[in-house]
Design a protein around this motif. Structure first.
Motif, PDB file in Angstrom:
ATOM      1  N   PRO A   5      40.803 -17.134  32.104  1.00 43.25           N
ATOM      2  CA  PRO A   5      41.779 -17.069  31.013  1.00 43.25           C
ATOM      3  C   PRO A   5      41.188 -16.393  29.773  1.00 43.25           C
ATOM      4  O   PRO A   5      40.021 -16.577  29.446  1.00 43.25           O
ATOM      5  N   GLY A   6      42.020 -15.605  29.122  1.00 43.58           N
ATOM      6  CA  GLY A   6      41.631 -14.954  27.881  1.00 43.58           C
ATOM      7  C   GLY A   6      41.713 -15.933  26.722  1.00 43.58           C
ATOM      8  O   GLY A   6      42.171 -17.075  26.861  1.00 43.58           O
ATOM      9  N   ILE A   7      41.291 -15.496  25.553  1.00 46.02           N
ATOM     10  CA  ILE A   7      41.260 -16.395  24.390  1.00 46.02           C
ATOM     11  C   ILE A   7      42.652 -16.884  23.992  1.00 46.02           C
ATOM     12  O   ILE A   7      42.786 -17.950  23.412  1.00 46.02           O
ATOM     13  N   PHE A   8      43.686 -16.100  24.300  1.00 44.56           N
ATOM     14  CA  PHE A   8      45.038 -16.514  23.942  1.00 44.56           C
ATOM     15  C   PHE A   8      45.692 -17.349  25.033  1.00 44.56           C
ATOM     16  O   PHE A   8      46.807 -17.823  24.874  1.00 44.56           O
ATOM     17  N   GLU A   9      45.012 -17.535  26.128  1.00 46.65           N
ATOM     18  CA  GLU A   9      45.532 -18.355  27.213  1.00 46.65           C
ATOM     19  C   GLU A   9      44.928 -19.754  27.213  1.00 46.65           C
ATOM     20  O   GLU A   9      45.345 -20.601  27.977  1.00 46.65           O
TER      21      GLU A   9
END
Length: 62
Positions: A5-9
């Motif tokens: 997951p990315g930082i916004f996920e």
């Protein structure tokens, strides 16, 4: 390949709770601005001389 997951996920429940508590305190304290005012400020984004909201508001209100 496993999805990372990315930082916004990523969810941070403590940060979300703190932001919600601050927002709930801001409303009765009068630390809010109308949609129209915020929209007017957002129209300055990407333009030369753009100011942070508080500075823009102080300049606007003279």
């Amino acid at each position: 390949m496993k999805h990372e997951p990315g930082i916004f996920e990523r969810s941070d429940p403590e940060a979300i709770a703190a932001a919600d508590a601050q927002a709930e305190a801001d409303i009765p304290a009068g630390r809010v601005h109308s949609h129209a005012i915020v929209g007017e400020w957002s129209m300055t984004w990407g333009k030369p001389g753009r100011l942070p909201f508080k500075d823009w508001l102080a300049q606007r209100n003279g």
